[in-house]
Each structure stands twice: as structure tokens, then as C-alpha cells.
Scaffold this motif. Structure first.
Motif, PDB file in Angstrom:
ATOM      1  N   THR A 204       0.832  -1.210   0.000  1.00  0.00           N
ATOM      2  CA  THR A 204       0.000   0.000   0.000  1.00  0.00           C
ATOM      3  C   THR A 204       0.866   1.260   0.000  1.00  0.00           C
ATOM      4  O   THR A 204       2.020   1.238   0.439  1.00  0.00           O
ATOM      5  CB  THR A 204      -0.926   0.043   1.235  1.00  0.00           C
ATOM      6  N   GLY A 205       0.297   2.330  -0.502  1.00  0.00           N
ATOM      7  CA  GLY A 205       0.955   3.634  -0.423  1.00  0.00           C
ATOM      8  C   GLY A 205       2.135   3.824  -1.345  1.00  0.00           C
ATOM      9  O   GLY A 205       2.997   4.680  -1.101  1.00  0.00           O
ATOM     10  N   HIS A 206       2.196   3.048  -2.435  1.00  0.00           N
ATOM     11  CA  HIS A 206       3.326   3.149  -3.355  1.00  0.00           C
ATOM     12  C   HIS A 206       2.832   3.286  -4.787  1.00  0.00           C
ATOM     13  O   HIS A 206       2.000   2.511  -5.240  1.00  0.00           O
ATOM     14  CB  HIS A 206       4.209   1.905  -3.235  1.00  0.00           C
ATOM     15  N   VAL A 207       3.379   4.285  -5.483  1.00  0.00           N
ATOM     16  CA  VAL A 207       3.138   4.451  -6.915  1.00  0.00           C
ATOM     17  C   VAL A 207       4.426   4.045  -7.622  1.00  0.00           C
ATOM     18  O   VAL A 207       5.443   4.730  -7.530  1.00  0.00           O
ATOM     19  CB  VAL A 207       2.782   5.911  -7.273  1.00  0.00           C
ATOM     20  N   MET A 208       4.380   2.918  -8.320  1.00  0.00           N
ATOM     21  CA  MET A 208       5.593   2.467  -9.014  1.00  0.00           C
ATOM     22  C   MET A 208       5.888   3.389 -10.190  1.00  0.00           C
ATOM     23  O   MET A 208       4.987   3.757 -10.959  1.00  0.00           O
ATOM     24  CB  MET A 208       5.411   1.029  -9.514  1.00  0.00           C
ATOM     25  N   ASN A 209       7.156   3.745 -10.320  1.00  0.00           N
ATOM     26  CA  ASN A 209       7.550   4.670 -11.378  1.00  0.00           C
ATOM     27  C   ASN A 209       9.064   4.582 -11.544  1.00  0.00           C
ATOM     28  O   ASN A 209       9.749   3.915 -10.772  1.00  0.00           O
ATOM     29  CB  ASN A 209       7.129   6.100 -11.020  1.00  0.00           C
ATOM     30  N   LEU A 210       9.564   5.285 -12.539  1.00  0.00           N
ATOM     31  CA  LEU A 210      11.000   5.471 -12.663  1.00  0.00           C
ATOM     32  C   LEU A 210      11.454   6.499 -11.630  1.00  0.00           C
ATOM     33  O   LEU A 210      10.661   7.263 -11.099  1.00  0.00           O
ATOM     34  CB  LEU A 210      11.359   5.951 -14.069  1.00  0.00           C
ATOM     35  N   GLY A 211      12.769   6.512 -11.377  1.00  0.00           N
ATOM     36  CA  GLY A 211      13.313   7.478 -10.432  1.00  0.00           C
ATOM     37  C   GLY A 211      13.622   8.820 -11.060  1.00  0.00           C
ATOM     38  O   GLY A 211      14.070   9.748 -10.379  1.00  0.00           O
ATOM     39  N   HIS A 212      13.376   8.942 -12.346  1.00  0.00           N
ATOM     40  CA  HIS A 212      13.500  10.199 -13.088  1.00  0.00           C
ATOM     41  C   HIS A 212      12.832   9.959 -14.428  1.00  0.00           C
ATOM     42  O   HIS A 212      12.255   8.894 -14.659  1.00  0.00           O
ATOM     43  CB  HIS A 212      14.967  10.613 -13.244  1.00  0.00           C
ATOM     44  N   GLY A 213      12.880  10.936 -15.309  1.00  0.00           N
ATOM     45  CA  GLY A 213      12.224  10.791 -16.599  1.00  0.00           C
ATOM     46  C   GLY A 213      12.839   9.691 -17.448  1.00  0.00           C
ATOM     47  O   GLY A 213      14.022   9.378 -17.332  1.00  0.00           O
ATOM     48  N   ILE A 214      12.027   9.109 -18.299  1.00  0.00           N
ATOM     49  CA  ILE A 214      12.512   8.055 -19.183  1.00  0.00           C
ATOM     50  C   ILE A 214      13.462   8.648 -20.221  1.00  0.00           C
ATOM     51  O   ILE A 214      13.256   9.755 -20.727  1.00  0.00           O
ATOM     52  CB  ILE A 214      11.331   7.329 -19.872  1.00  0.00           C
ATOM     53  N   GLU A 215      14.540   7.928 -20.511  1.00  0.00           N
ATOM     54  CA  GLU A 215      15.507   8.397 -21.492  1.00  0.00           C
ATOM     55  C   GLU A 215      14.937   8.246 -22.903  1.00  0.00           C
ATOM     56  O   GLU A 215      14.254   7.260 -23.214  1.00  0.00           O
ATOM     57  CB  GLU A 215      16.809   7.610 -21.377  1.00  0.00           C
TER      58      GLU A 215
END
Length: 238
Positions: A204-215
Motif C-alpha cells: 500500500t501507499g506506493h506508486v511504481m515509477n521510474l526514479g527520473h524521466g525516461i531516457e
């Protein structure tokens, strides 16, 4: 006007399970572009202003904060269901200078959003923010977005501890934080690294994403596989 039109169109077109996100740049980061005149590696011009003409910089930051807050409200009023604020270059500040030149103006935006729309979630992102996580959490933002230089489990613990110390309710949410370069690896590596983060973040409480913008050079196939991996992942007991 085109932003309002785009947001309204998106709300009409996307399915109910898809959120429409709004986003704004934060005062310090926008001020770096105003003062430097371009992007920079060291941001010496704005730091020189901070240390020689702090009153001038504070005036700039306050004016930007008020305008950005109104822009965030405008986006919500036209369909944005979440506001993410980006202070990308605040990671170049020392903790002391972050407390003076960045955090107070982030808080202006966050407070104005919550005052009018208390149920709209807010997210903050700063690149290379490992030294600032507790301070980011203490602004009262709902979700702290971590870059890939922070261990997810440690980040969650630090956010929760900082919120408790500040008297904020709940452990807070977290977003991130796969290194974008992982998407240049093979499918097995992408799967392993993504699932490691998901397990450490918890159910719970997590939005999976990259740690910065996609290259820009990332292959569409690898990006799609990352998304598929996240969608297919299940925590134990789910």
C-alpha cells in the motif's frame, strides 16, 4: 487555455481507473532558469544571488510560489485529479539552504492546494534528493517521489519517521524509483529490479515509477515490458 482544454478532454476520454495528473514546477527550480538563463551543472549564478542578495531571491520565489499555486488550482478545476510538484534542481542545495530557499515555497503551493481541495493528492519530486527526504516529507506533501539513489525500504522508513516527528497523520506515500538506465537492460534485469522495488515498498501507499524521466533512447519494447511487469506483480496474499 490549451491546458484547460487538454485536461478536460483527457477526463472525458480516459477510463475511470486512469487518473489525470497535473504538474507544476516549483519556485526554486523555475528561479534557476530565470537567473541562470539556461540549464546548468553547478547553478552558481542563483547561489551567488542567494548568498549576496537573499532578499531579492526571496521576492522572486514568493512571486513564483503565488503564481504557481494559482496554476495548480487552475489545473484541478479543469480536471486534474492529482498535482505533482517538481523541484528538480533543489537537490543541488545544502539542507540548510533547502530549508530557506526551497521548502517554504513548496509549502506555499501545497498549503494552497490543500486549503481549497483537501482531497486532491500531492506529490513532490527532487532529483538527487537522498539528503533531503525527511525535509521533503515534513512539508506535508502526501507522496514523496524518490529517485534511484535511495533504497526504497529505507526511504519509506525515513518518510514515515519524518512525518511522525512533524505531527503528520499516517506514514505518507512514496513514488518511484527504478533507475531509468535499467530499461536499457534485458527483460530479466528489468523484471528483477522492478519487483525488488515493489517488494520493498509494500502493498500500500506506493506508486511504481521510474526514479527520473525516461531516457529518449529507451526502446518501446523495454518500456512496455516494465509496465507489464508492474501490472502483473502481486504481493503475497493478494
Amino acid at each position: 487555455p490549451f491546458v484547460a482544454e487538454a485536461l478536460r478532454t483527457l477526463r472525458e476520454e480516459v477510463t475511470p481507473e486512469t487518473a489525470v495528473l497535473g504538474f507544476v514546477g516549483c519556485p526554486y527550480t523555475l528561479a534557476t532558469y530565470l537567473v541562470e538563463g539556461k540549464t546548468s551543472k553547478e547553478y552558481l549564478e542563483i547561489k551567488k544571488m542567494a548568498f549576496t542578495e537573499p532578499k531579492l531571491l526571496h521576492t522572486i520565489l514568493k512571486n513564483l510560489a503565488d503564481s504557481i499555486a494559482e496554476y495548480a488550482l487552475f489545473q484541478i478545476e479543469n480536471g486534474a485529479q492529482l498535482i505533482q510538484i517538481f523541484d528538480s534542481w533543489a537537490g543541488h542545495l545544502s539542507p540548510r539552504d533547502y530549508d530557506e530557499f526551497a521548502a517554504p515555497y513548496q509549502k506555499v503551493i501545497l498549503d494552497k492546494v490543500k486549503e481549497k481541495y483537501p482531497n486532491v493528492p500531492t506529490v513532490v519530486y527532487i532529483k538527487h534528493s537522498g539528503a533531503l527526504i525527511e525535509r521533503m516529507a515534513a512539508t506535508g506533501v502526501d507522496v514523496v517521489s524518490l529517485d534511484w539513489t535511495v533504497d526504497m525500504a529505507e526511504g519509506r522508513e525515513r518518510i514515515a519517521a519524518s512525518r511522525a516527528k512533524a505531527g503528520l497523520e499516517g506514514p505518507g506515500g512514496v513514488q518511484g524509483n527504478l533507475d531509468p538506465a535499467i530499461l536499457f537492460g534485458d527483460f530479466a534485469t528489468i523484471k528483477e529490479r522492478a519487483e525488488e522495488i515493489l517488494k520493498k515498498a509494500g502493498p500500500t501507499g506506493h506508486v511504481m515509477n521510474l526514479g527520473h524521466g525516461i531516457e529518449a533512447a529507451t526502446s518501446e519494447e523495454n518500456a512496455a515490458y516494465f509496465i507489464e511487469t508492474v501490472r502483473n506483480f502481486r504481493h503475497e496474499g493478494q
